[in-house]
Structures are given as C-alpha cells and as structure tokens.
Design a protein around this motif. Structure first.
Motif, PDB file in Angstrom:
ATOM      1  N   UNK A  26       0.836  -1.205   0.000  1.00  0.00           N
ATOM      2  CA  UNK A  26       0.000   0.000   0.000  1.00  0.00           C
ATOM      3  C   UNK A  26       0.868   1.251   0.000  1.00  0.00           C
ATOM      4  N   UNK A  27       1.920   1.239   0.797  1.00  0.00           N
ATOM      5  CA  UNK A  27       2.832   2.387   0.854  1.00  0.00           C
ATOM      6  C   UNK A  27       3.556   2.595  -0.474  1.00  0.00           C
ATOM      7  N   UNK A  28       4.003   1.491  -1.089  1.00  0.00           N
ATOM      8  CA  UNK A  28       4.675   1.591  -2.390  1.00  0.00           C
ATOM      9  C   UNK A  28       3.764   2.237  -3.426  1.00  0.00           C
ATOM     10  N   UNK A  29       2.516   1.770  -3.481  1.00  0.00           N
ATOM     11  CA  UNK A  29       1.570   2.305  -4.466  1.00  0.00           C
ATOM     12  C   UNK A  29       1.288   3.780  -4.204  1.00  0.00           C
ATOM     13  N   UNK A  30       1.035   4.128  -2.948  1.00  0.00           N
ATOM     14  CA  UNK A  30       0.727   5.522  -2.608  1.00  0.00           C
ATOM     15  C   UNK A  30       1.898   6.447  -2.931  1.00  0.00           C
ATOM     16  N   UNK A  31       3.089   6.029  -2.584  1.00  0.00           N
ATOM     17  CA  UNK A  31       4.275   6.861  -2.864  1.00  0.00           C
ATOM     18  C   UNK A  31       4.482   7.044  -4.360  1.00  0.00           C
ATOM     19  N   UNK A  32       4.263   5.975  -5.115  1.00  0.00           N
ATOM     20  CA  UNK A  32       4.435   6.069  -6.568  1.00  0.00           C
ATOM     21  C   UNK A  32       3.428   7.044  -7.166  1.00  0.00           C
ATOM     22  N   UNK A  51      -5.186   6.821 -16.506  1.00  0.00           N
ATOM     23  CA  UNK A  51      -4.112   5.991 -17.026  1.00  0.00           C
ATOM     24  C   UNK A  51      -2.784   6.315 -16.364  1.00  0.00           C
ATOM     25  N   UNK A  52      -2.564   7.555 -16.036  1.00  0.00           N
ATOM     26  CA  UNK A  52      -1.325   7.962 -15.375  1.00  0.00           C
ATOM     27  C   UNK A  52      -1.253   7.405 -13.960  1.00  0.00           C
ATOM     28  N   UNK A  53      -2.385   7.375 -13.278  1.00  0.00           N
ATOM     29  CA  UNK A  53      -2.427   6.822 -11.921  1.00  0.00           C
ATOM     30  C   UNK A  53      -2.194   5.315 -11.970  1.00  0.00           C
ATOM     31  N   UNK A  54      -2.866   4.641 -12.902  1.00  0.00           N
ATOM     32  CA  UNK A  54      -2.696   3.199 -13.046  1.00  0.00           C
ATOM     33  C   UNK A  54      -1.247   2.868 -13.397  1.00  0.00           C
ATOM     34  N   UNK A  55      -0.643   3.656 -14.275  1.00  0.00           N
ATOM     35  CA  UNK A  55       0.754   3.431 -14.647  1.00  0.00           C
ATOM     36  C   UNK A  55       1.667   3.583 -13.426  1.00  0.00           C
ATOM     37  N   UNK A  56       1.417   4.581 -12.606  1.00  0.00           N
ATOM     38  CA  UNK A  56       2.228   4.787 -11.402  1.00  0.00           C
ATOM     39  C   UNK A  56       2.118   3.590 -10.463  1.00  0.00           C
ATOM     40  N   UNK A  57       0.906   3.086 -10.275  1.00  0.00           N
ATOM     41  CA  UNK A  57       0.720   1.903  -9.430  1.00  0.00           C
ATOM     42  C   UNK A  57       1.448   0.715 -10.052  1.00  0.00           C
ATOM     43  N   UNK A  58       1.369   0.584 -11.359  1.00  0.00           N
ATOM     44  CA  UNK A  58       2.017  -0.529 -12.042  1.00  0.00           C
ATOM     45  C   UNK A  58       3.517  -0.540 -11.877  1.00  0.00           C
ATOM     46  N   UNK A  59       4.161   0.613 -12.012  1.00  0.00           N
ATOM     47  CA  UNK A  59       5.612   0.615 -11.883  1.00  0.00           C
ATOM     48  C   UNK A  59       6.077   0.644 -10.431  1.00  0.00           C
ATOM     49  N   UNK A  60       5.147   0.760  -9.477  1.00  0.00           N
ATOM     50  CA  UNK A  60       5.519   0.734  -8.057  1.00  0.00           C
ATOM     51  C   UNK A  60       5.957  -0.649  -7.606  1.00  0.00           C
ATOM     52  N   UNK A  61       5.477  -1.684  -8.296  1.00  0.00           N
ATOM     53  CA  UNK A  61       5.783  -3.050  -7.893  1.00  0.00           C
ATOM     54  C   UNK A  61       4.855  -3.581  -6.813  1.00  0.00           C
ATOM     55  N   UNK A  62       3.871  -2.793  -6.414  1.00  0.00           N
ATOM     56  CA  UNK A  62       2.932  -3.211  -5.368  1.00  0.00           C
ATOM     57  C   UNK A  62       1.945  -4.241  -5.903  1.00  0.00           C
TER      58      UNK A  62
END
Length: 74
Positions: A26-32, A51-62
C-alpha cells in the motif's frame, strides 16, 4: 499542512490505497502515485487522466487485488 502550505503549492495530493496485499505494498503504491510527475501534471491541469495513476501503481511493484478510484479533481 506543511505540504499544503509549501511555497508555490497550489494542490495537495493524497492517496489512500485499499486492497493491497500488505501495508508495504500500500505504501509503495501511494508513494508512486503522489511522486509521479505525470500524475502531478494531470492534477495541476485538472485533467483526470486515470491511465497515469494506473501506470504509477504498475511501476511501483505493489501487489493489489483491484484498483478503484475516487477523486475530487478540480
């Protein structure tokens, strides 16, 4: 309040992540999300580009079970 009152700040970004496999995920996704330049650009421009939010979550590794959004863009 420190972030909101920062010099030149016009927006405050808060991310609440639910459905993560762990608190660390959860922290990884939020920070990303909140540190992504593309998300910041979308919010500043009042352009809810999910799409930008989804991409950020995707590259977070969460690991998340699902992604849902609630926003007050504007």
């Amino acid at each position: 309040m420190i972030a909101k009152d920062g010099e030149g700040a016009t927006k405050l970004i808060e991310a609440r992540v639910k459905g993560a496999k762990s608190m660390e995920d959860a922290r990884k996704a939020a920070r990303a999300i909140v540190s992504s330049p593309l998300v910041k650009t979308a919010i500043f421009g009042k352009d809810p580009n999910w799409g930008r939010v989804v991409a950020a979550v995707g590259y977070s590794g969460a690991e998340l079970t699902r992604i849902r959004f609630h926003s007050s863009f504007g």
